[in-house]
Design a protein around this motif. Structure first.
Motif, short mmCIF file in Angstrom:
data_model
loop_
_atom_site.label_atom_id
_atom_site.label_comp_id
_atom_site.label_asym_id
_atom_site.label_seq_id
_atom_site.Cartn_x
_atom_site.Cartn_y
_atom_site.Cartn_z
N PHE A 31 0.69 -1.49 -0.02
CA PHE A 31 -0.12 -0.07 0.03
C PHE A 31 0.60 1.03 -0.10
O PHE A 31 1.05 1.56 1.23
N VAL A 32 1.47 1.74 -1.19
CA VAL A 32 2.11 2.67 -1.34
C VAL A 32 1.68 4.23 -2.07
O VAL A 32 0.62 3.26 -2.97
N PRO A 33 1.52 4.90 -1.96
CA PRO A 33 1.66 6.04 -3.12
C PRO A 33 1.19 5.61 -5.19
O PRO A 33 1.87 4.59 -5.64
N ALA A 34 -0.07 5.63 -5.49
CA ALA A 34 0.63 4.99 -7.14
C ALA A 34 1.71 6.16 -7.15
O ALA A 34 2.02 7.02 -7.06
N ALA A 35 2.02 5.06 -8.26
CA ALA A 35 3.65 5.55 -9.41
C ALA A 35 3.96 5.59 -10.33
O ALA A 35 4.76 5.58 -11.17
N ASP A 239 3.75 -1.55 -8.32
CA ASP A 239 3.23 -2.76 -9.80
C ASP A 239 2.66 -3.03 -8.82
O ASP A 239 0.91 -3.07 -9.41
N PHE A 240 2.25 -3.13 -7.83
CA PHE A 240 0.84 -3.32 -6.74
C PHE A 240 -0.21 -2.15 -6.74
O PHE A 240 -1.42 -2.09 -6.49
N ALA A 241 0.62 -0.82 -6.88
CA ALA A 241 0.06 0.46 -6.55
C ALA A 241 -0.29 0.89 -7.66
O ALA A 241 -1.90 1.02 -7.62
N SER A 242 0.07 -0.04 -9.53
CA SER A 242 -0.14 1.17 -10.65
C SER A 242 -1.18 0.10 -10.23
O SER A 242 -3.42 0.51 -11.73
#
Length: 251
Positions: A31-35, A239-242
């Motif tokens: 759970f990181v900011p969208a990159a 990738d998870f954020a995307s």
């Protein structure tokens, strides 16, 4: 088990995802900011599996997949690698390793992957048409992927999102070469291909030009010809954020 026939349903290569993977020459915390690490599709035509926007079952459990979960089947179309050999490996790669290295559970469990009990070619046409994703292994996919050295994903049966703001796809087919899967003793390389192509199923794209390289399974050293040197074989936090961004998208 092996099979030689293509799917009985209309799963021809109607749409090919932008950017192809080469085989030999291009050789924790979600759970990181969208990159924007993996260049998601935008605009009307967005090449991802339609079910990514919802989940109607318990996270990572339950008695079976719901209508908004992603079922996938596996089949081999080469006698050199039976489905019984490759299927457990694909399942492990997608759903049975450390949670920070698998696609299953992404986007707050809107990616909820369920392997079918049988191989794709063991189902009747009607039952097979209910399976969202197929993983197929063959010696070459030159006629589908645009060249003998490539793997690819095809998107089939476009449907409009409930928001009415974009088009996505009811079915996705992952086309993998036996050579890419052959050295299962060298699991890292095989997992790179499986995870990369699954990234396409979930809406992620390839590097777009030389040096367009990020810490992403979509931008790893399979793209050394574009200057990418990252050896990562699994989806990354970016990738998870995307994928979460795609799952949240209504336009």
């Amino acid at each position: 088990m092996t099979g030689t026939s293509l799917a009985p349903r209309p799963r021809a290569s109607r749409w090919l995802l932008a950017g192809w993977m080469a085989t030999a020459a291009f050789v924790g915390f979600r759970f990181v900011p969208a990159a924007n690490a993996s260049h998601t599709h935008t605009g009307w035509d967005q090449k991802h599996i339609a079910t990514i926007h919802g989940n109607d079952g318990p996270a990572g459990g339950g008695s079976g997949p719901g209508s908004l979960d992603e079922e996938y089947c596996i089949m081999s179309e080469t006698s050199a690698m039976p489905a019984s050999t490759i299927a457990p490996f694909i399942q492990e790669t997608l759903a049975a390793l450390s949670f920070d290295t698998i696609w299953d559970g992404s986007a707050d469990w809107r990616v909820d992957l369920w392997r079918t009990q049988k191989y794709c070619n063991e189902y009747s046409t009607a039952d097979r048409n209910r399976i969202e994703i197929e993983y197929r292994v063959r010696e070459t996919w030159a006629s589908v992927c645009g060249g003998d050295i490539y793997a690819c994903v095809t998107s089939v049966s476009p449907v409009t999102d409930s928001s009415g703001a974009h088009q996505h796809y009811k079915y996705m087919n992952v086309h993998l070469k036996r050579e890419q899967m052959a050295a299962l003793g060298s699991t890292t390389r095989a997992r790179k291909f499986i995870n990369h192509e699954t990234g396409h199923v979930l809406g992620l794209r390839d590097p777009e030009y030389y040096g367009h390289c990020m810490h992403s399974v979509m931008h790893n050293n399979l793209y050394s010809s574009l200057g990418c040197t990252d050896p990562v074989w699994h989806p990354t936090p970016s990738d998870f954020a995307s994928v979460r961004s795609i799952a949240n998208r209504t336009n």
